[in-house]
Enzyme design. Structure first.
Site, short mmCIF file in Angstrom:
data_model
loop_
_atom_site.label_atom_id
_atom_site.label_comp_id
_atom_site.label_asym_id
_atom_site.label_seq_id
_atom_site.Cartn_x
_atom_site.Cartn_y
_atom_site.Cartn_z
N SER A 129 0.79 -1.23 0.00
CA SER A 129 0.00 0.00 0.00
C SER A 129 0.82 1.28 0.00
CB SER A 129 -0.94 0.01 1.22
OG SER A 129 -0.21 -0.13 2.41
N HIS A 184 -5.15 -2.88 -2.93
CA HIS A 184 -4.67 -1.89 -3.90
C HIS A 184 -4.43 -2.48 -5.28
CE1 HIS A 184 -4.31 1.33 -1.00
NE2 HIS A 184 -3.92 0.40 -0.15
N LYS A 232 -11.78 1.32 -2.25
CA LYS A 232 -10.71 1.98 -3.01
C LYS A 232 -11.15 2.03 -4.49
CE LYS A 232 -7.52 0.45 0.55
NZ LYS A 232 -7.66 1.59 1.46
C1 LIG Z 1 -3.39 -3.04 2.02
C2 LIG Z 1 -4.62 -2.59 2.73
N1 LIG Z 1 -5.42 -3.50 3.29
C3 LIG Z 1 -6.55 -3.15 3.94
C4 LIG Z 1 -6.92 -1.83 4.06
C5 LIG Z 1 -8.14 -1.48 4.81
O1 LIG Z 1 -9.22 -1.42 3.93
P1 LIG Z 1 -10.47 -0.51 4.31
O2 LIG Z 1 -10.08 0.88 4.02
O3 LIG Z 1 -11.57 -1.04 3.46
O4 LIG Z 1 -10.72 -0.73 5.78
C6 LIG Z 1 -6.13 -0.85 3.46
C7 LIG Z 1 -6.58 0.58 3.48
O5 LIG Z 1 -6.27 1.43 4.09
C8 LIG Z 1 -4.94 -1.22 2.81
O6 LIG Z 1 -4.14 -0.29 2.30
#
Ligand SMILES: Cc1ncc(COP(=O)(O)O)c(C=O)c1O
Length: 390
Positions: free
Chosen positions: A176, A204, A235
């Site tokens: 991320s 992502h 996202k």
């Molecule tokens: C790699 C990753 N996994 C999970 C999440 C969490 O997802 P959500 O924003 O739907 O809680 C994020 C987001 O911030 C992320 O970057």
């Protein structure tokens, strides 16, 4: 009792205090941020679906048809037609037999990891995995072996040391904060050889890479083979919520064991309606993914021309600065010139690797990305990140 004021001051002293910025109107390539018109270069609305009229209308229609809220958890009385039909579509899209919705990606990761690993077992987690994975490992009460980033040799060493206690290997698909890819074939091979499950968080990657935006697992040709794939609706899919894909048996197990699923209200109809419409648009208009990838190349090349050398190959383009303070200086200088890319500091990234994390959207124009690179280059020269002559 903890002194909150002292703790806040400690954060300020270390350059780690954060404040909320305010955006007026929907998320788009250009927004009004704290009253100033800026180019938005740090949103995960990668395909422009959060502000797409058809997705917004679908959210409104779903609320009118099914109500504002689900009213209960799925296992009590909150399971609605909209949940079931979106799960079927998500599973089919990802190349799995079954899928399960969660309230968010954070909840999907914490709930799934804690369900699939427990006391006496070992979870293997990449050192750059998202915080929700880190927290899932903590909640599981399993021992966590944190392997060096994308380092299969280190992981294999850990697996051998665990001598059969390994339960789960877990990795971001696209990292991320760095935008690089996990070595999925190697991870799967090690998982199989050592009798572990493999879980990939494609938050992502969905909508951004792989055939038709199906993510990193599909890009590696491993759909249906990686044991659990998590995706988020918040996202590229422009809504809110998340899902895990797996076999029907594993999904049944998660329904019964993932505490963030069992003990939380089911996702709201408006979010489901928006995500369903977004998924339909992604399938019908895969050229959105192509545009995102072309925009990523455009911005990356323009940044290289400014003497900045971002290393990623995806829509996430980090510019590493190092310490927190100059990172925020760079962020503010770019902002003054109309470009918003948030500075990212610990604990989101390791100490000493603070950065601007730039993200492009399919809806950015090439000339505005080129202009933004110039602004960031100018700001980088002003703080001495790149030589003035570069
Ligand atoms: C790699 C990753 N996994 C999970 C999440 C969490 O997802 P959500 O924003 O739907 O809680 C994020 C987001 O911030 C992320 O970057």
């Amino acid at each position: 009792m903890t002194d909150v004021a002292e703790r806040l001051q400690a954060l300020r002293d270390r350059g780690l205090h954060r404040r909320l910025r305010l955006i007026e109107g929907p998320q788009g390539p250009r927004v009004t941020l704290d009253g100033r018109a800026v180019l938005l270069l740090c949103s995960n609305n990668y395909l422009g679906l959060a502000d797409e009229p058809r997705v917004r209308e679908a959210a409104a229609e779903a609320a009118l048809r099914w109500g504002a809220g689900a009213g209960a958890s799925r296992l009590i009385s909150g399971n609605m037609e909209a949940h079931r039909s979106l799960e079927v579509r998500l599973a089919e899209f990802a190349g799995y037999e079954a899928a399960l919705l969660f309230g968010s990606g954070y909840l999907a990761n914490t709930g799934t990891i804690a369900a699939l690993a427990g006391a006496g077992e070992v979870v293997f987690s990449d050192e750059l995995n998202h915080a929700s994975i880190v927290d899932g490992c903590r909640l599981s009460r399993a021992e966590t072996f944190v392997y060096h980033h994308a380092d299969l040799e280190h992981l294999e060493w850990g697996l051998r040391e665990a001598s059969g206690r390994g339960a789960l290997i877990v990795s971001d698909g696209v990292f991320s904060m760095d935008g690089d890819l996990a070595p999925l074939p190697g991870l799967l091979e090690l998982a199989r050889r050592h009798g572990c499950r493999l879980m990939v968080d494609d938050a992502h990657a969905v909508g951004a890479i792989g055939p038709g935006g199906r993510g990193s697992v599909a890009a590696a040709g491993l759909s249906g083979e990686v044991d659990v794939v998590v995706g988020t609706l918040g996202k590229a899919l422009g809504s809110y919520g998340a899902y895990a894909c797996a076999t029907p048996e594993t999904i049944d197990f998660l329904v019964n064991s993932a505490r963030s699923f069992v003990f939380s209200t089911a996702p709201a109809p408006a979010a489901l309606g928006a995500a369903t419409a977004a998924l339909e648009l992604l399938v019908a208009e895969p050229e959105r993914v192509d545009r995102l990838q072309v925009n990523a190349v455009t911005l990356r090349e323009a940044l290289v021309a400014e003497g900045l050398a971002p290393s990623s190959t995806t829509q996430i383009i980090p510019i590493e600065v190092g310490e927190a303070e100059p990172t925020m200086q760079l962020c503010e200088l770019a902002l003054e010139r109309g470009v918003f890319a948030q500075g990212i500091r610990p604990p989101t990234v390791p100490a000493g690797s603070s950065r601007l994390r730039l993200t492009v959207m399919a809806t950015h124009e090439a000339d505005e990305l080129a202009a933004a690179a110039k602004v960031i280059g100018e700001a980088a020269r002003a703080i001495g990140l790149v030589p003035v002559a570069a």
